[in-house]
Design an enzyme around this catalytic site. Structure first.
Site, PDB file in Angstrom:
ATOM      1  N   TRP A   1      54.009  48.714  48.672  1.00 46.63           N
ATOM      2  CA  TRP A   1      54.097  50.165  48.766  1.00 46.63           C
ATOM      3  C   TRP A   1      54.396  50.505  50.214  1.00 46.63           C
ATOM      4  O   TRP A   1      54.226  49.689  51.105  1.00 46.63           O
ATOM      5  CB  TRP A   1      52.842  50.846  48.251  1.00 46.63           C
TER       6      TRP A   1
ATOM      7  N   ASP B   1      45.190  50.270  51.456  1.00 45.37           N
ATOM      8  CA  ASP B   1      44.048  50.218  50.550  1.00 45.37           C
ATOM      9  C   ASP B   1      43.787  48.748  50.278  1.00 45.37           C
ATOM     10  O   ASP B   1      44.509  48.115  49.531  1.00 45.37           O
ATOM     11  CB  ASP B   1      44.353  50.952  49.248  1.00 45.37           C
TER      12      ASP B   1
ATOM     13  N   TRP C   1      49.093  44.833  43.610  1.00 44.47           N
ATOM     14  CA  TRP C   1      50.510  44.511  43.659  1.00 44.47           C
ATOM     15  C   TRP C   1      50.758  43.019  43.449  1.00 44.47           C
ATOM     16  O   TRP C   1      51.904  42.592  43.375  1.00 44.47           O
ATOM     17  CB  TRP C   1      51.105  44.985  44.980  1.00 44.47           C
TER      18      TRP C   1
ATOM     19  N   TYR D   1      44.107  38.848  44.193  1.00 40.88           N
ATOM     20  CA  TYR D   1      44.269  39.594  45.440  1.00 40.88           C
ATOM     21  C   TYR D   1      43.362  39.012  46.525  1.00 40.88           C
ATOM     22  O   TYR D   1      42.202  38.727  46.289  1.00 40.88           O
ATOM     23  CB  TYR D   1      43.934  41.069  45.208  1.00 40.88           C
TER      24      TYR D   1
ATOM     25  N   THR E   1      45.597  42.465  52.670  1.00 46.19           N
ATOM     26  CA  THR E   1      46.829  43.244  52.791  1.00 46.19           C
ATOM     27  C   THR E   1      47.340  43.216  54.230  1.00 46.19           C
ATOM     28  O   THR E   1      46.555  43.302  55.171  1.00 46.19           O
ATOM     29  CB  THR E   1      46.587  44.709  52.363  1.00 46.19           C
TER      30      THR E   1
ATOM     31  N   ASP F   1      50.359  43.026  49.613  1.00 47.32           N
ATOM     32  CA  ASP F   1      49.132  42.305  49.296  1.00 47.32           C
ATOM     33  C   ASP F   1      49.408  40.817  49.439  1.00 47.32           C
ATOM     34  O   ASP F   1      50.503  40.351  49.123  1.00 47.32           O
ATOM     35  CB  ASP F   1      48.681  42.607  47.875  1.00 47.32           C
TER      36      ASP F   1
END
Length: 177
Positions: A104, A79, A156, A165, A168, A123
């Site tokens: 994750w 995501d 994260w 952010y 990822t 991230d």
């Protein structure tokens, strides 16, 4: 005495009895303890993780092996924005950003060999969000938000000093057994 005065008198008596009962059963200290707990809870609210989905729909099923598109098999639980389209790679953050301290994990099936792999999603933090990359929302096998290690809708970067952010990465951890 009219009906209106009678009703007001009954409401007044009921309110007085209720107030006296509450005063007998609870003290100032318990009130202060509850009020302090609510204030502390309210102060902690901004520290909770926040949603990054922005109302986007789930990406299509994988059809391409290209690592620059959301449908790549390693991105089954990703995501966010792809670092491979932002100056980094599938496994490395772009220059000027750093990997999140927490991540994750997802289990993705490689269509080439038919095996399931554990993939860690980190991230990359410290730069503004990457606008050159497609925003992917793949939630295959996602768990509810109370299972933090299995939930991808969280920023994260909150564990890092620089909380912005950027994108990822998807790192293979090993075969899923």
């Amino acid at each position: 005495m009219n009906l209106f005065d009678t009703i007001l008198e009954r409401i007044d008596r009921f309110t007085e009895r209720s107030t006296r009962t509450v005063a007998k059963t609870s003290g100032r200290r318990s009130f202060l303890a509850r009020a302090g707990g609510m204030m502390l809870g309210g102060a902690m609210l901004p520290l909770l993780p926040f949603d990054r989905t922005f109302g986007q729909a789930m990406a299509a099923t994988p059809t391409d092996g290209d690592a620059l598109v959301c449908e790549y098999w390693r991105y089954c639980a990703l995501d966010g924005n792809l670092c491979s389209a932002c100056g980094g790679s599938i496994t490395q953050c772009p220059p000027g950003s750093e990997a999140s301290k927490v991540s994750w994990v997802g289990t993705c099936r490689n269509p080439n060999d038919g095996k399931d792999y554990l993939v860690a999603y980190n991230d990359c933090c410290g730069k503004p969000i990457c606008a050159n990359s497609p925003s992917c929302l793949r939630s295959e096998g996602e768990r509810p938000g109370y299972r933090m290690g299995l939930h991808n809708d969280i920023n994260w970067c909150m564990a890092n000093a620089s909380k912005g952010y950027h994108c990822t990465v998807a790192i293979l951890v090993g075969l899923a057994e």
